[in-house]
Design a protein around this motif. Structure first.
Motif, PDB file in Angstrom:
ATOM      1  N   UNK A  77      -7.132  -8.010   7.150  1.00 16.76           N
ATOM      2  CA  UNK A  77      -8.267  -8.393   6.879  1.00 16.76           C
ATOM      3  C   UNK A  77      -9.078  -7.406   7.019  1.00 16.76           C
ATOM      4  N   UNK A  78      -9.261  -6.663   7.914  1.00 16.31           N
ATOM      5  CA  UNK A  78      -9.768  -5.536   8.694  1.00 16.31           C
ATOM      6  C   UNK A  78      -9.791  -4.210   7.292  1.00 16.31           C
ATOM      7  N   UNK A  79      -8.655  -4.002   7.671  1.00 11.57           N
ATOM      8  CA  UNK A  79      -8.027  -3.309   6.864  1.00 11.57           C
ATOM      9  C   UNK A  79      -8.427  -3.222   4.960  1.00 11.57           C
ATOM     10  N   UNK A  80      -8.813  -3.674   5.102  1.00  7.96           N
ATOM     11  CA  UNK A  80      -9.071  -4.322   3.568  1.00  7.96           C
ATOM     12  C   UNK A  80     -10.309  -4.083   3.351  1.00  7.96           C
ATOM     13  N   UNK A  81     -11.190  -4.969   4.132  1.00  5.46           N
ATOM     14  CA  UNK A  81     -12.701  -4.850   3.807  1.00  5.46           C
ATOM     15  C   UNK A  81     -12.587  -2.878   3.665  1.00  5.46           C
ATOM     16  N   UNK A  82     -12.214  -2.544   4.928  1.00  3.03           N
ATOM     17  CA  UNK A  82     -12.220  -1.317   5.291  1.00  3.03           C
ATOM     18  C   UNK A  82     -12.020   0.104   3.853  1.00  3.03           C
ATOM     19  N   UNK A  83     -11.029  -0.651   3.528  1.00  9.42           N
ATOM     20  CA  UNK A  83     -10.547  -0.127   1.995  1.00  9.42           C
ATOM     21  C   UNK A  83     -11.464  -0.599   0.171  1.00  9.42           C
ATOM     22  N   UNK A  84     -12.376  -1.463   0.438  1.00 13.20           N
ATOM     23  CA  UNK A  84     -12.878  -1.566  -0.445  1.00 13.20           C
ATOM     24  C   UNK A  84     -14.218  -1.113  -0.149  1.00 13.20           C
ATOM     25  N   UNK A  85     -15.065  -0.830   0.864  1.00  8.91           N
ATOM     26  CA  UNK A  85     -15.684   0.185   1.160  1.00  8.91           C
ATOM     27  C   UNK A  85     -15.795   1.657   1.124  1.00  8.91           C
ATOM     28  N   UNK A  86     -14.718   2.035   1.122  1.00 10.01           N
ATOM     29  CA  UNK A  86     -14.409   3.517   1.458  1.00 10.01           C
ATOM     30  C   UNK A  86     -14.923   4.052   0.299  1.00 10.01           C
ATOM     31  N   UNK A  87     -15.995   5.256   0.107  1.00 10.10           N
ATOM     32  CA  UNK A  87     -16.420   5.898  -1.231  1.00 10.10           C
ATOM     33  C   UNK A  87     -14.605   6.753  -1.713  1.00 10.10           C
ATOM     34  N   UNK A  88     -14.414   6.409  -3.145  1.00 10.14           N
ATOM     35  CA  UNK A  88     -13.417   7.369  -3.620  1.00 10.14           C
ATOM     36  C   UNK A  88     -12.430   7.654  -3.178  1.00 10.14           C
ATOM     37  N   UNK A 116       0.727  -1.115   0.274  1.00 14.04           N
ATOM     38  CA  UNK A 116       0.090   0.387  -0.243  1.00 14.04           C
ATOM     39  C   UNK A 116       1.121   1.451   0.081  1.00 14.04           C
ATOM     40  N   UNK A 117       0.402   2.182  -0.596  1.00 13.75           N
ATOM     41  CA  UNK A 117       0.873   3.465  -0.522  1.00 13.75           C
ATOM     42  C   UNK A 117       0.724   4.516   0.009  1.00 13.75           C
ATOM     43  N   UNK A 118      -0.286   4.290   1.114  1.00 15.32           N
ATOM     44  CA  UNK A 118      -0.939   5.160   1.871  1.00 15.32           C
ATOM     45  C   UNK A 118      -0.868   4.725   3.269  1.00 15.32           C
ATOM     46  N   UNK A 119      -1.583   5.487   4.563  1.00 13.87           N
ATOM     47  CA  UNK A 119      -2.386   5.043   5.319  1.00 13.87           C
ATOM     48  C   UNK A 119      -1.177   4.550   6.801  1.00 13.87           C
ATOM     49  N   UNK A 120      -1.844   4.242   7.424  1.00 13.77           N
ATOM     50  CA  UNK A 120      -1.329   3.215   8.814  1.00 13.77           C
ATOM     51  C   UNK A 120      -0.621   1.915   7.953  1.00 13.77           C
ATOM     52  N   UNK A 121      -0.800   1.480   6.946  1.00 11.36           N
ATOM     53  CA  UNK A 121      -0.244  -0.219   6.575  1.00 11.36           C
ATOM     54  C   UNK A 121       0.824   0.515   5.636  1.00 11.36           C
ATOM     55  N   UNK A 122       1.235   2.066   5.335  1.00 14.85           N
ATOM     56  CA  UNK A 122       2.391   2.284   3.674  1.00 14.85           C
ATOM     57  C   UNK A 122       2.947   1.505   3.975  1.00 14.85           C
ATOM     58  N   UNK A 123       3.550   0.902   2.552  1.00  6.94           N
ATOM     59  CA  UNK A 123       4.571   0.041   3.152  1.00  6.94           C
ATOM     60  C   UNK A 123       4.936  -1.087   3.070  1.00  6.94           C
ATOM     61  N   UNK A 124       3.903  -1.860   3.506  1.00  5.50           N
ATOM     62  CA  UNK A 124       3.261  -3.353   4.534  1.00  5.50           C
ATOM     63  C   UNK A 124       3.627  -4.110   3.521  1.00  5.50           C
ATOM     64  N   UNK A 125       3.825  -5.209   3.147  1.00  4.48           N
ATOM     65  CA  UNK A 125       3.352  -6.012   2.276  1.00  4.48           C
ATOM     66  C   UNK A 125       1.762  -6.503   2.234  1.00  4.48           C
ATOM     67  N   UNK A 126       1.617  -6.551   1.127  1.00  5.84           N
ATOM     68  CA  UNK A 126      -0.104  -6.351   1.081  1.00  5.84           C
ATOM     69  C   UNK A 126      -0.590  -7.889   1.817  1.00  5.84           C
TER      70      UNK A 126
END
Length: 266
Positions: free
Chosen positions: A226-237, A211-221
């Motif tokens: 999982x809950x952070x990935x789910x948040x990314x998917x649900x976040x508008x724009x 990821x290129x931003x956020x609290x997990x920036x630079x961490x291998x995907x």
């Protein structure tokens, strides 16, 4: 590797359609403004034979910017001066010799939108993310350094040029595409299959390794909760590359029945 470079659906045909394995690897330098106001000021390309690995037919031209002002930021990068563009042909004439069937560019969306050349387009940036997901960075010169890429076979083409000039970057991108093909083609049925898969990947958002931003920036995907990935998917724009990557990782975890990484809150 199969999940990184999956097969592409094909449409059966009753007729044999010859496939060219010559790819025109192309790069553009521009005035550096927004797309609707931008102007191409230089085009460079070389051809790559995917069968033999030969890189040949270098072409380069300046283009008259048609009154567009070159931004200071763009000028610092490519170092193209107004004097260098005196007498250059208009873009509509300059682009004609570059027309072919298959193109590749490091950021194909950028070059395709400005050159407006029809045909198959491959994006070496998106393909490099699949072929070399663990490389530190996926910009062109970072890939040259960290893959690493051997440029010795194209030394003569690069002589007198520098990074961020169109022909220099096109040559380096051709070496990159050759190396990508070496990495990915063994996972394909043949070169035709490679091109089909490569085009599919190039038309999708980028599959990020980190990821290129956020609290997990630079961490291998694969290590992002999982809950952070789910948040990314649900976040508008949300950024399209991040959403695409999160969806793919979530689907992969579900398919494999893997135990999820720790919760972002845990």
């Amino acid at each position: 590797m199969s999940e990184l470079f999956p097969p592409a659906p094909t449409t059966p045909t009753l007729f044999d359609e010859p496939v060219s394995f010559i790819v025109r690897v192309i790069d553009t330098e521009t005035a550096g403004l927004r797309l609707e106001e931008d102007a191409v000021i230089e085009i460079g390309s070389v051809d790559l034979d995917l069968v033999t690995g030969a890189i040949f037919n270098p072409m380069q031209t300046f283009c008259d910017p048609g009154g567009a002002v070159i931004s200071d930021g763009a000028r610092r990068v490519h170092q193209i001066t107004d004097e260098m563009l005196v007498g250059a042909p208009p873009f509509s004439d300059a682009v004609k010799p570059f027309n072919t069937e298959t193109y590749a560019a490091q950021r194909a969306d950028f070059d395709r939108s400005r050159l407006r050349l029809t045909g198959r387009w491959l994006c070496t940036h998106k393909l490099a993310l699949r072929a070399f997901p663990n490389v530190r960075a996926h910009g062109l010169q970072s890939l040259v350094k960290y893959v690493p890429l051997d440029l010795s076979s194209v030394d003569q083409m690069l002589a007198g040029l520098h990074p961020h000039r169109a022909l220099f970057d096109a040559v380096c991108t051709a070496v990159l595409l050759r190396r990508i093909a070496e990495e990915l083609t063994p996972h394909c049925h043949d070169l035709s299959d490679f091109l089909e898969r490569a085009e599919k990947v190039s038309n999708e958002p980028a599959l990020l390794a980190k990821l290129r931003f956020g609290r997990h920036k630079g961490i291998p995907i694969r290590e992002v909760p999982t809950d952070y990935l789910q948040w990314l998917v649900a976040e508008p724009e949300m950024n399209a590359d991040a959403v695409f990557t999160a969806k793919r990782q979530l689907a992969l975890r579900q398919f494999r029945g893997e135990r999820a990484p720790p919760s972002a809150n845990g």
